[in-house]
Design an enzyme around this catalytic site. Structure first.
Site, short mmCIF file in Angstrom:
data_model
loop_
_atom_site.label_atom_id
_atom_site.label_comp_id
_atom_site.label_asym_id
_atom_site.label_seq_id
_atom_site.Cartn_x
_atom_site.Cartn_y
_atom_site.Cartn_z
CG HIS A 360 -9.61 -0.64 -0.89
ND1 HIS A 360 -9.77 -1.88 -1.45
CD2 HIS A 360 -8.29 -0.36 -1.01
CE1 HIS A 360 -8.61 -2.33 -1.87
NE2 HIS A 360 -7.69 -1.41 -1.61
CE1 TYR A 376 -4.83 1.88 0.21
CE2 TYR A 376 -4.73 1.44 -2.15
CZ TYR A 376 -4.64 1.01 -0.85
OH TYR A 376 -4.37 -0.32 -0.58
#
Length: 410
Positions: A360, A376
């Site tokens: 992330h 993402y």
């Protein structure tokens, strides 16, 4: 470490051509179009593998070949689904893919309450609010026993001391609107789950009903039983892993807390030691997700890396910051609790070919408008990858390992 990137297949808005330009060597992906519980055929695996290789990269890690719920709670078709899993493992191995990242989290893969939480620099990150999650559990999901569980909830020593999460959830209930309720359901159930091969999908009309149906499957399943079910699964597939040279690496629970009345069994150092000892096979290993582990105030991430490096088959380099009240957010890849610089030293020394992805990243510079999957982003992860590439280049020089930037002067 091998620089990899989680990619969601040919329909991903982030293309392989883009990834090649930013130094990605390996792809972490799955057959997202195959329904849960069905065999992954060699034909489908080969098609995606060859597509990845046509861009000069390799399919390094499968994330994920899902462990369906019936295996986790020990349903009547568990044996059938384990056989399906074995066949998929054999097919992946036959196509040259030998590393599987999976999880043993009941119902939810991972959970956040805010997907675009504002950072001081104008970017945003994923965020977990205990009060909002408790509100969702009590007032939206209306789970039986939720109020009583949140009344008993206590933070680990050092954070959230004196905080009454139940009282905060009750205060939230006075100001929440149907629109905000809907957004919370989207954040917790749909936008974090719908783009993976999971239980929920984008466009599900009645996700809360499905949620309750899944929770019902776990009635009577405590930590001891879930551990037993995980051991049963691993012991069943280890002969195939031995036969095929397949490494299984479980992802820690995210967040590393017990939620929704469900047991969580990969949260702490003790949990990890348990499953490694329960099935002491070299192919039974860990995905060392520094982000998930650093979200637990009781976890010393660097010490855990040192202890479990030899059983780690895949690394997620990200870091979380825990606020004094116990809530947490994704941190800079140069900050937070994980100490990624020291983790890079540990894992490069143990195995410099270990696949790693940054995981992330921030949502920044218009990422939020491009329809990327939650957590993402492209530019945010590219920024993180640049930071980590610098870390790795420095650490490799310290260790006397040759560092090569892919794509330059080959």
């Amino acid at each position: 470490m091998e620089r990899t990137w989680r990619w969601f297949g040919k329909k991903d808005k982030i293309t392989l051509a883009m990834l090649k330009q930013i130094g990605v060597e390996g792809i972490v992906t799955a057959l997202h179009d195959v329904p849960l519980g069905e065999v992954w055929t060699r034909e489908k695996i080969r098609d995606l593998r060859e597509y990845i290789e046509s861009y000069g990269m390799r399919w390094s890690v499968v994330e994920s070949l899902p462990v369906v719920e019936t295996i986790k709670y020990g349903g009547p078709d568990r044996e059938e689904q384990i056989e399906v899993y074995k066949e998929s493992l054999r097919n992946l191995s036959a196509e040259g893919i030998h590393c599987i990242c999976y999880n043993f989290m009941p119902v939810l893969d991972w959970a956040r309450t805010d997907l675009l939480h504002a950072n001081p620099n104008g970017s945003s990150n994923l965020y977990f609010s205990y009060a909002e999650f408790a509100y969702f559990d009590i007032y939206i999901l209306k789970r039986e026993g939720a109020r009583e569980e949140w009344a008993r909830f206590r933070f680990p020593e050092g954070v959230g001391q004196g905080r009454n999460v139940l009282a905060e959830a009750d205060e939230l209930a006075k100001t929440m609107t149907p629109e905000r309720d809907h957004q919370l359901v989207e954040n917790i159930v749909i936008k974090t789950q719908g783009f993976v091969s999971g239980n929920f999908k984008e466009g599900d009309e009645h996700p809360l009903e499905l949620f309750h149906q899944l929770l019902d499957k776990y009635k009577g399943i405590d930590k001891k039983q879930l551990r037993a079910n995980m051991k049963y699964f691993l012991e069943a597939i280890m002969p195939v892993c031995e036969e095929c040279g397949m490494n299984m690496c479980v992802h820690p629970d995210d967040p590393p807390i017990e939620i929704l009345g469900l047991p969580r069994i990969v949260r702490t150092e003790e949990d990890i030691q348990w499953f490694l000892d329960a099935v002491p096979n070299k192919h039974n290993g860990l995905t060392f997700c520094a982000g998930s582990l650093s979200a637990g105030a009781y976890n010393n991430v660097v010490e855990m890396a040192e202890k479990f490096a030899s059983r780690t088959h895949f690394v997620h380099l990200r870091s979380c910051h825990i606020f004094p009240n116990g809530d947490f957010t994704e941190a800079s890849h140069l900050g937070g609790r994980a100490d990624i610089i020291q983790l890079a030293r540990i894992f490069e020394k143990e195995n410099p070919s270990l696949p790693m992805r940054v995981d992330h990243g921030m949502t920044m510079l218009g990422d939020e408008d491009r329809g990327y999957n939650a957590g993402y982003s492209f530019l945010g992860r590219m920024f993180a990858l640049g930071q980590v590439q610098g870390i790795l280049a420095t650490v490799d020089r310290e260790l006397g390992i040759e560092y090569k930037q892919p794509g330059f002067f080959d």
